[in-house]
Design a protein around this motif. Sequence first.
Motif, PDB file in Angstrom:
ATOM      1  N   PRO A  12       0.824  -1.213   0.000  1.00  0.00           N
ATOM      2  CA  PRO A  12       0.000   0.000   0.000  1.00  0.00           C
ATOM      3  C   PRO A  12       0.860   1.268   0.000  1.00  0.00           C
ATOM      4  N   PHE A  13       0.319   2.344  -0.561  1.00  0.00           N
ATOM      5  CA  PHE A  13       1.030   3.624  -0.581  1.00  0.00           C
ATOM      6  C   PHE A  13       0.017   4.759  -0.504  1.00  0.00           C
ATOM      7  N   ASP A  14       0.522   5.957  -0.280  1.00  0.00           N
ATOM      8  CA  ASP A  14      -0.294   7.174  -0.235  1.00  0.00           C
ATOM      9  C   ASP A  14      -1.439   7.052   0.773  1.00  0.00           C
ATOM     10  N   LYS A  15      -1.153   6.398   1.913  1.00  0.00           N
ATOM     11  CA  LYS A  15      -2.073   6.289   3.058  1.00  0.00           C
ATOM     12  C   LYS A  15      -3.240   5.340   2.829  1.00  0.00           C
ATOM     13  N   ASP A  16      -3.283   4.630   1.704  1.00  0.00           N
ATOM     14  CA  ASP A  16      -4.328   3.632   1.504  1.00  0.00           C
ATOM     15  C   ASP A  16      -4.046   2.400   2.363  1.00  0.00           C
ATOM     16  N   PRO A  17      -5.099   1.711   2.854  1.00  0.00           N
ATOM     17  CA  PRO A  17      -4.892   0.536   3.716  1.00  0.00           C
ATOM     18  C   PRO A  17      -4.472  -0.729   2.973  1.00  0.00           C
ATOM     19  N   ASN A  19      -3.326  -2.354  -1.301  1.00  0.00           N
ATOM     20  CA  ASN A  19      -3.013  -2.064  -2.690  1.00  0.00           C
ATOM     21  C   ASN A  19      -3.621  -3.165  -3.556  1.00  0.00           C
ATOM     22  N   ASN A 102       7.120   5.531  -0.339  1.00  0.00           N
ATOM     23  CA  ASN A 102       6.940   5.146   1.061  1.00  0.00           C
ATOM     24  C   ASN A 102       8.164   5.386   1.928  1.00  0.00           C
ATOM     25  N   HIS A 186     -12.570   7.076  -1.611  1.00  0.00           N
ATOM     26  CA  HIS A 186     -12.278   8.117  -2.600  1.00  0.00           C
ATOM     27  C   HIS A 186     -13.526   8.323  -3.454  1.00  0.00           C
TER      28      HIS A 186
END
Length: 223
Positions: A12-17, A19, A102, A186
């Motif tokens: 996961p990246f950009d604060k998403d729980p 991917n 990250n 989102h």
Amino acid sequence: MTQNVLLTGFEPFDKDPLNPSWEVARALDGWQPATPASAGGACTVRAVQLPCVFGDAIARLQQAVAQWQPTLVICLGLAGGRTEITPERVAINVDDARIPDNAGRQPVDTAVHTDGPTAYFATLPIKAMVRDMRAQGVPAAVSNTAGTFVCNHIFYALMHHLARGTGGVRGGFIHVPTLPELAALHPGMPSMALATQVRGLQVAIETALAVQADVREVGGALH
């Protein structure tokens, strides 16, 4: 003798729980696709998670290639906002990160490999893969840009690695849409169910194993 298909997804990246690329990859770990008689035996998918970090992702990919000695490598990444599974046509030799990775790295106008060419084309039959996914009811399209973040970074690094003498191994990159549970975070973002994405990748992998020369049909875009 069992051959291996290496399938990677990102953390996961950009604060998403989560991917979606990794959720799809790990769902296929251990799956054995149908293979043509000419392939020389059964194939098993080996799923590996890559860090969403410039440089570190390349090191982990190269480690996985050395470990599994695959005949086929497909890297997956998330393309939030896309409505289809999109095999990528070309990787370009540039890192230009709109957001930090990250590890907080944010390269701008930096070469992925200073000794590499401007671009590499995928060696997957991307148009045949799209054709076959659509035939199975999975939305799919050829993409002509993998962006300039870690997805393009690993796509270019993969093709650079394969071009430097790994004995005919083919590879490429596929972007997947987000999942419904992420789209809920989102509002307005399109999504695709995990089961549909998994089925699409099964079809894409089987096509890549069976088709050596891609079909010649329209897959371009106006913009």
